[in-house]
Design an enzyme around this catalytic site. Sequence first.
Site, PDB file in Angstrom:
ATOM      1  N   ARG A   1     -32.874  -5.846 -13.488  1.00 26.31           N
ATOM      2  CA  ARG A   1     -33.970  -5.593 -14.421  1.00 26.31           C
ATOM      3  C   ARG A   1     -35.153  -6.517 -14.137  1.00 26.31           C
ATOM      4  O   ARG A   1     -35.896  -6.884 -15.035  1.00 26.31           O
ATOM      5  CB  ARG A   1     -33.501  -5.797 -15.852  1.00 26.31           C
ATOM      6  CG  ARG A   1     -32.886  -7.169 -16.113  1.00 26.31           C
ATOM      7  CD  ARG A   1     -32.818  -7.426 -17.587  1.00 26.31           C
ATOM      8  NE  ARG A   1     -32.067  -8.643 -17.866  1.00 26.31           N
ATOM      9  CZ  ARG A   1     -31.917  -9.138 -19.085  1.00 26.31           C
ATOM     10  NH1 ARG A   1     -32.465  -8.518 -20.116  1.00 26.31           N
ATOM     11  NH2 ARG A   1     -31.238 -10.235 -19.283  1.00 26.31           N
TER      12      ARG A   1
ATOM     13  N   LYS B   1     -39.145 -10.124 -15.503  1.00 27.06           N
ATOM     14  CA  LYS B   1     -37.790  -9.846 -16.005  1.00 27.06           C
ATOM     15  C   LYS B   1     -37.926  -8.869 -17.174  1.00 27.06           C
ATOM     16  O   LYS B   1     -38.714  -9.119 -18.091  1.00 27.06           O
ATOM     17  CB  LYS B   1     -37.178 -11.153 -16.471  1.00 27.06           C
ATOM     18  CG  LYS B   1     -35.736 -11.104 -16.888  1.00 27.06           C
ATOM     19  CD  LYS B   1     -35.205 -12.519 -16.788  1.00 27.06           C
ATOM     20  CE  LYS B   1     -33.945 -12.768 -17.541  1.00 27.06           C
ATOM     21  NZ  LYS B   1     -33.536 -14.172 -17.383  1.00 27.06           N
TER      22      LYS B   1
ATOM     23  N   ASP C   1     -29.703  -1.042 -18.634  1.00 27.00           N
ATOM     24  CA  ASP C   1     -30.900  -0.238 -18.883  1.00 27.00           C
ATOM     25  C   ASP C   1     -32.152  -0.821 -18.228  1.00 27.00           C
ATOM     26  O   ASP C   1     -33.233  -0.231 -18.313  1.00 27.00           O
ATOM     27  CB  ASP C   1     -31.121  -0.062 -20.402  1.00 27.00           C
ATOM     28  CG  ASP C   1     -31.336  -1.389 -21.118  1.00 27.00           C
ATOM     29  OD1 ASP C   1     -31.433  -2.432 -20.445  1.00 27.00           O
ATOM     30  OD2 ASP C   1     -31.393  -1.374 -22.366  1.00 27.00           O
ATOM     31  N   GLY C   2     -32.009  -1.987 -17.608  1.00 25.82           N
ATOM     32  CA  GLY C   2     -33.156  -2.573 -16.907  1.00 25.82           C
ATOM     33  C   GLY C   2     -34.169  -3.235 -17.819  1.00 25.82           C
ATOM     34  O   GLY C   2     -35.211  -3.696 -17.352  1.00 25.82           O
TER      35      GLY C   2
ATOM     36  N   ASP D   1     -24.971 -16.912  -8.910  1.00 27.88           N
ATOM     37  CA  ASP D   1     -26.258 -16.202  -8.824  1.00 27.88           C
ATOM     38  C   ASP D   1     -27.298 -16.849  -9.738  1.00 27.88           C
ATOM     39  O   ASP D   1     -28.476 -16.485  -9.688  1.00 27.88           O
ATOM     40  CB  ASP D   1     -26.098 -14.710  -9.163  1.00 27.88           C
ATOM     41  CG  ASP D   1     -25.379 -14.487 -10.481  1.00 27.88           C
ATOM     42  OD1 ASP D   1     -24.231 -14.946 -10.614  1.00 27.88           O
ATOM     43  OD2 ASP D   1     -25.966 -13.874 -11.389  1.00 27.88           O
ATOM     44  N   ASN D   2     -26.872 -17.779 -10.572  1.00 32.99           N
ATOM     45  CA  ASN D   2     -27.823 -18.505 -11.419  1.00 32.99           C
ATOM     46  C   ASN D   2     -27.936 -19.968 -10.983  1.00 32.99           C
ATOM     47  O   ASN D   2     -28.332 -20.821 -11.773  1.00 32.99           O
ATOM     48  CB  ASN D   2     -27.384 -18.432 -12.888  1.00 32.99           C
ATOM     49  CG  ASN D   2     -27.522 -17.018 -13.449  1.00 32.99           C
ATOM     50  OD1 ASN D   2     -28.309 -16.223 -12.953  1.00 32.99           O
ATOM     51  ND2 ASN D   2     -26.747 -16.699 -14.468  1.00 32.99           N
TER      52      ASN D   2
ATOM     53  N   ASP E   1     -32.678 -18.982 -15.468  1.00 31.48           N
ATOM     54  CA  ASP E   1     -32.002 -17.993 -16.317  1.00 31.48           C
ATOM     55  C   ASP E   1     -31.507 -18.577 -17.639  1.00 31.48           C
ATOM     56  O   ASP E   1     -30.386 -19.060 -17.760  1.00 31.48           O
ATOM     57  CB  ASP E   1     -30.883 -17.272 -15.562  1.00 31.48           C
ATOM     58  CG  ASP E   1     -31.457 -16.096 -14.779  1.00 31.48           C
ATOM     59  OD1 ASP E   1     -32.689 -15.890 -14.844  1.00 31.48           O
ATOM     60  OD2 ASP E   1     -30.686 -15.371 -14.130  1.00 31.48           O
TER      61      ASP E   1
HETATM   62  P1  AMP Z   1     -27.478 -12.971 -15.577  1.00 26.26           P
HETATM   63  O1  AMP Z   1     -26.195 -13.675 -15.256  1.00 26.26           O
HETATM   64  O2  AMP Z   1     -27.724 -12.761 -17.020  1.00 26.26           O
HETATM   65  O3  AMP Z   1     -28.625 -13.659 -14.910  1.00 26.26           O
HETATM   66  O4  AMP Z   1     -27.427 -11.497 -14.966  1.00 26.26           O
HETATM   67  C1  AMP Z   1     -26.387 -11.032 -14.161  1.00 26.26           C
HETATM   68  C2  AMP Z   1     -26.724  -9.712 -13.511  1.00 26.26           C
HETATM   69  O5  AMP Z   1     -26.839  -8.672 -14.488  1.00 26.26           O
HETATM   70  C3  AMP Z   1     -28.013  -9.674 -12.715  1.00 26.26           C
HETATM   71  O6  AMP Z   1     -27.746  -8.913 -11.575  1.00 26.26           O
HETATM   72  C4  AMP Z   1     -28.976  -8.967 -13.654  1.00 26.26           C
HETATM   73  O7  AMP Z   1     -30.017  -8.333 -12.956  1.00 26.26           O
HETATM   74  C5  AMP Z   1     -28.061  -7.965 -14.340  1.00 26.26           C
HETATM   75  N1  AMP Z   1     -28.543  -7.530 -15.677  1.00 26.26           N
HETATM   76  C6  AMP Z   1     -28.519  -8.227 -16.825  1.00 26.26           C
HETATM   77  N2  AMP Z   1     -29.007  -7.486 -17.850  1.00 26.26           N
HETATM   78  C7  AMP Z   1     -29.362  -6.279 -17.333  1.00 26.26           C
HETATM   79  C8  AMP Z   1     -29.923  -5.066 -17.882  1.00 26.26           C
HETATM   80  N3  AMP Z   1     -30.233  -4.947 -19.160  1.00 26.26           N
HETATM   81  N4  AMP Z   1     -30.152  -4.044 -17.016  1.00 26.26           N
HETATM   82  C9  AMP Z   1     -29.837  -4.142 -15.719  1.00 26.26           C
HETATM   83  N5  AMP Z   1     -29.304  -5.232 -15.151  1.00 26.26           N
HETATM   84  C10 AMP Z   1     -29.063  -6.300 -15.942  1.00 26.26           C
HETATM   85 MG    MG Z   2     -29.336 -14.346 -13.370  1.00 26.94          MG
END
Ligand code: AMP
Ligand code: MG
Length: 481
Positions: free
Chosen positions: A95, A111, A123-124, A250-251, A260
């Site tokens: 997203r 973001k 949902d992005g 990834d963070n 993040d």
């Molecule tokens: P995060 O650990 O929260 O940084 O995110 C983990 C993964 O989930 C990353 O690849 C984000 O792009 C994906 N992600 C989180 N929320 C959404 C969302 N609402 N729609 C699409 N991808 C998401």
């Molecule tokens: Mg992340």
Amino acid sequence: MSTSEPIALELTARYATEFPELGVPWKAAEASDPRLLALNESLAAELGLDPEYLRGVEGVRLFTGNHVPDGATPVAQAYAGHQFGGYSPRLGDGRALLLGELPDGRDLHLKGSGRTPFARGGDGLAAVGPMLREYLISEAMHALGVPTTRALAVVATGDTVYRETPLPGAVLARVAASHLRVGTFQFARSTDDGELLRRLADHAIARHHPHAADAENPYLELFASVVGAQADLVARWMLLGFIHGVMNTDNTTISGETIDYGPCAFMDTFDPATVFSSIDTGGRYAYANQPPVMQWNLARFAETLVPLVDPEPEEAVRLLTEVLNSFPERYQQAWTAGMRDKLGLSAEVPDAEANDLIEELSRLLNATRPDYTGFFRALGAAAAGDNAPVREHVGTLAEGWLSKWRALGPDQGSMSRANPLYVPRNHLVEEALDAATAGDMGPFTDLLVVVTDPYTERPGRERYAQPAPPDAAPHVTYCGT
Ligand code: AMP
Ligand code: MG
């Protein structure tokens, strides 16, 4: 006379051009009625951007990704990552979009800008509350001297995002040294394309750890430099009582910036086992686990570098392990130096004496569980002989320790610059975000003012320095909001 010609934003497409394998050119979703909620004017000025332009129609469309400046190629970045210890070979910006690099080399990134090929089931989108949360907390961290991504703006999209309830949607525009993560290296390594991995490592060295280029073994030195930066970073988190909440690989950045701000929170009452995230049921990312978890993440980074460090895998592993094993000591050094500052101890106080005092204080904190931020701030008054504020937190249980400490001549002035008065306390953040979600930006703006000048006492703002009321419900945070 100057003309009213808008100062167009210049972006390069360096990452997009150099790493077609690590990104997908993509377009943001069209926002139906974009409205600027927050603009970081001082960051805009630092970047040489004109706030008038950014507030205008084109600027606001830039922040939703719907105006793409000349020269930019927005991409959704690809990365892998260990999430709560389990490996996902393909995460990526589900997203988010990298708009491009600013003239100073930093990334401009969005973001909440719509689904991408990495969205999987998501949902992005993002809601106003969580994007303002990242704005508030990342800017507070910056003001607290912690390396972090920065928030440039939050724009409400005018569209609805469906979570447990319908919520107003938003996009966050953030600025970062880069968005290279341990997960980016994990993704590159998994392609088995050794040349790609080397280019990525060279790019990371040039951008973030340039001295490594001159080292005998540049890739081993890259690793050492990231280990050092992350040890220092986590020490700063620990000294402030900051809990990241989702320390997946990834963070974890290669630059050493905090990234993040989903489920993060500041600890209220001191407790090493503190966890706020609703999904962290095992406490993997609890406060006290953050240093060993970072070392674990760095081990995953080391694994990706094996082919670059030595042609003999066993020798590469030996060299990388040796560096990885330096993490605890580097962390301890940074933390101890920071704790000496928090206690106002001058360089003349011998280490042995300072360390004994710090250990005794740790036992005291464990036994008394005071409000973490408030306790350290109260020590400032105690340095000048007034124990009353400390007693408000721990009764008379600290008296013995206080006399020993005061005998070392703590410097009250330096303490007031090491112990913040205002941090984004959970109940205040919630209050500000609830109001913003309902359309009132007032509490957000007020809170932002105090947390971005965290050491300066402001008459009339006493409430912002107070712990949550004792009857407040336990604070819970969420990922992917
Ligand atoms: P995060 O650990 O929260 O940084 O995110 C983990 C993964 O989930 C990353 O690849 C984000 O792009 C994906 N992600 C989180 N929320 C959404 C969302 N609402 N729609 C699409 N991808 C998401
Ligand atoms: Mg992340």
